[in-house]
Motif scaffolding. Sequence first.
Motif, PDB file in Angstrom:
ATOM      1  N   PHE A 132       0.714  -1.121  -0.079  1.00 27.46           N
ATOM      2  CA  PHE A 132      -0.088  -0.129   0.119  1.00 27.46           C
ATOM      3  C   PHE A 132       0.888   1.281   0.128  1.00 27.46           C
ATOM      4  O   PHE A 132       0.422   2.504  -0.378  1.00 27.46           O
ATOM      5  N   ALA A 133       1.928   1.060   0.528  1.00 31.09           N
ATOM      6  CA  ALA A 133       3.066   2.296   0.583  1.00 31.09           C
ATOM      7  C   ALA A 133       3.478   2.473  -0.834  1.00 31.09           C
ATOM      8  O   ALA A 133       4.119   3.522  -1.193  1.00 31.09           O
ATOM      9  N   ILE A 134       3.427   1.422  -1.825  1.00 35.32           N
ATOM     10  CA  ILE A 134       3.734   1.437  -3.328  1.00 35.32           C
ATOM     11  C   ILE A 134       2.705   1.935  -4.144  1.00 35.32           C
ATOM     12  O   ILE A 134       2.787   2.805  -4.943  1.00 35.32           O
ATOM     13  N   THR A 135       1.509   1.304  -3.796  1.00 42.79           N
ATOM     14  CA  THR A 135       0.475   1.789  -4.775  1.00 42.79           C
ATOM     15  C   THR A 135      -0.872   1.534  -3.934  1.00 42.79           C
ATOM     16  O   THR A 135      -0.876   0.627  -2.952  1.00 42.79           O
ATOM     17  N   THR A 136      -1.908   2.474  -4.195  1.00 50.04           N
ATOM     18  CA  THR A 136      -3.060   2.204  -3.243  1.00 50.04           C
ATOM     19  C   THR A 136      -4.253   1.537  -4.074  1.00 50.04           C
ATOM     20  O   THR A 136      -5.498   1.562  -3.857  1.00 50.04           O
ATOM     21  N   ASP A 137      -3.725   1.161  -5.358  1.00 51.24           N
ATOM     22  CA  ASP A 137      -4.819   0.438  -6.188  1.00 51.24           C
ATOM     23  C   ASP A 137      -5.031  -1.003  -5.841  1.00 51.24           C
ATOM     24  O   ASP A 137      -4.272  -1.719  -5.893  1.00 51.24           O
ATOM     25  N   PRO A 138      -6.307  -1.484  -5.002  1.00 53.06           N
ATOM     26  CA  PRO A 138      -6.482  -2.536  -4.630  1.00 53.06           C
ATOM     27  C   PRO A 138      -6.323  -3.665  -5.638  1.00 53.06           C
ATOM     28  O   PRO A 138      -5.780  -4.755  -5.056  1.00 53.06           O
ATOM     29  N   PHE A 139      -6.442  -3.668  -6.913  1.00 55.33           N
ATOM     30  CA  PHE A 139      -6.303  -4.565  -7.860  1.00 55.33           C
ATOM     31  C   PHE A 139      -4.765  -4.851  -8.085  1.00 55.33           C
ATOM     32  O   PHE A 139      -4.433  -5.960  -7.971  1.00 55.33           O
ATOM     33  N   ILE A 140      -4.035  -4.149  -8.016  1.00 53.13           N
ATOM     34  CA  ILE A 140      -2.438  -4.162  -8.194  1.00 53.13           C
ATOM     35  C   ILE A 140      -1.875  -4.662  -6.809  1.00 53.13           C
ATOM     36  O   ILE A 140      -1.309  -5.564  -7.161  1.00 53.13           O
ATOM     37  N   VAL A 141      -2.273  -4.313  -5.815  1.00 46.70           N
ATOM     38  CA  VAL A 141      -2.125  -4.810  -4.633  1.00 46.70           C
ATOM     39  C   VAL A 141      -2.540  -6.237  -4.602  1.00 46.70           C
ATOM     40  O   VAL A 141      -1.316  -7.098  -4.209  1.00 46.70           O
ATOM     41  N   TYR A 142      -3.726  -6.458  -4.684  1.00 43.70           N
ATOM     42  CA  TYR A 142      -4.100  -8.168  -4.704  1.00 43.70           C
ATOM     43  C   TYR A 142      -3.477  -8.981  -5.577  1.00 43.70           C
ATOM     44  O   TYR A 142      -2.949 -10.084  -5.099  1.00 43.70           O
TER      45      TYR A 142
END
Length: 326
Positions: free
Chosen positions: A231-241
Amino acid sequence: MDFLFVDWLGKPLWLWLSFLGIVIVMLAVDLGIVHRKSKEIGVTESLVTSAAYILLGLAFGGWVWWYMGATAGMNYLTGFVVEKSLAMDNVFVIAMIFTYFAVPRLYQHRVLFWGILGVIVLRAIMIGVGATLVEQFSWVLYVFAAFLIFTGVKMWLFADKEYDVAANPVLKFVRRHFRVTDRLHGEHFWVKQADPATGKQAWFMTPLMLALLMVEIVDVVFAVDSVPAIFAITTDPFIVYTSNIFAILGLRALYFALAAMVDRFHYLKYALAILLVFIGSKIFVADALGLAKIPPVASLSVTFAILAAGIGWSLWKTRDQAAHPA
C-alpha cells in the motif's frame, strides 16, 4: 451482463473475476493434474514449477502494463518483487513448522496447497479493509509507513532469533481444547478413532492439520508486514491483490528448492529489514521533497539493489558451506 461492468474497488467486476478465474485454473492444474497424488517434490520440479508461476505472474504484469499503463505496470512489478522477497522469510518459518511436526516431504505440498487457499481469502479481506481505510482516511498511509519502519528495525534487531513454534499461543490453545493425535495418519488432516477418555469414536486433528493451522497463522503475521508495504507503493487494490497472490503462488512452488538451502540466505533478513524501512520512509521523504510520491522506477531500482545485495552477501558468506556441505 451489465453487472460485469459494475465498479468494485476501483475496477470493473469482470477484471476481478478474470483474475480469480486464472488463479482457479492454475490451482486446479496443480492439484488435479500435476500433483493429484501425494509425492515427494524434488528441487528440479520445484524450480520448474516456480519458473512457470513466475512467468505467468510476469505475463500478467505485462498485461497490466499494456491495459492500465506504465505506472500501473511498474507498481505491479515492484509489488510483485517486494511480496516475493518478504515471503521468502515466510518460507524459512514454514520449514521450521514442518520440522517441528515431523511432516515428511511427501505430504508438505498438500499442506502448502490448502494453505494457499486460505491465503487467497485472508489477503482479500485484509486488502479490502486496507483499501477502505486508505480511501476514507488518507492519513492511514502514514500509519502504515511508520509501522513498516518500526517492523524493519525490529526485524534487524531480531534477525538471529528463530521462530519458536511450540510457544505459539494458538497452538497451545488448540492442543488444550481439541483432540489431537500423537502421530501422522498419512495425508489426512482429520481421523476418526476411539477417544481414550470415553472409548467412543470421535474426530481427532492430526499433526498435519496443526501444521496447516500454523502455516495459516504465519501467513497472517507476515501479511501484517507485506500488505502495508505494498500500500506504500500503490493504493490500487487490484494491483495490490494481484501482485500479492501471484508472488505467493510462485514462492510456494519454490519452497522445496529454498528449504534445502535455508541456511545460505541468513543475511537476507537484514536486507528485508532495510527494504521495509526504505518502503516506509518513502512516504515521508516524498512529503519532505514536495512530491506526490517517489517515482516507481526509482522505487523498483532501489528494491532490486537492496535485495541483490542481501542475496549476494548471503551466498558469499556461506560459500564454504556450499563447497563443503555437512
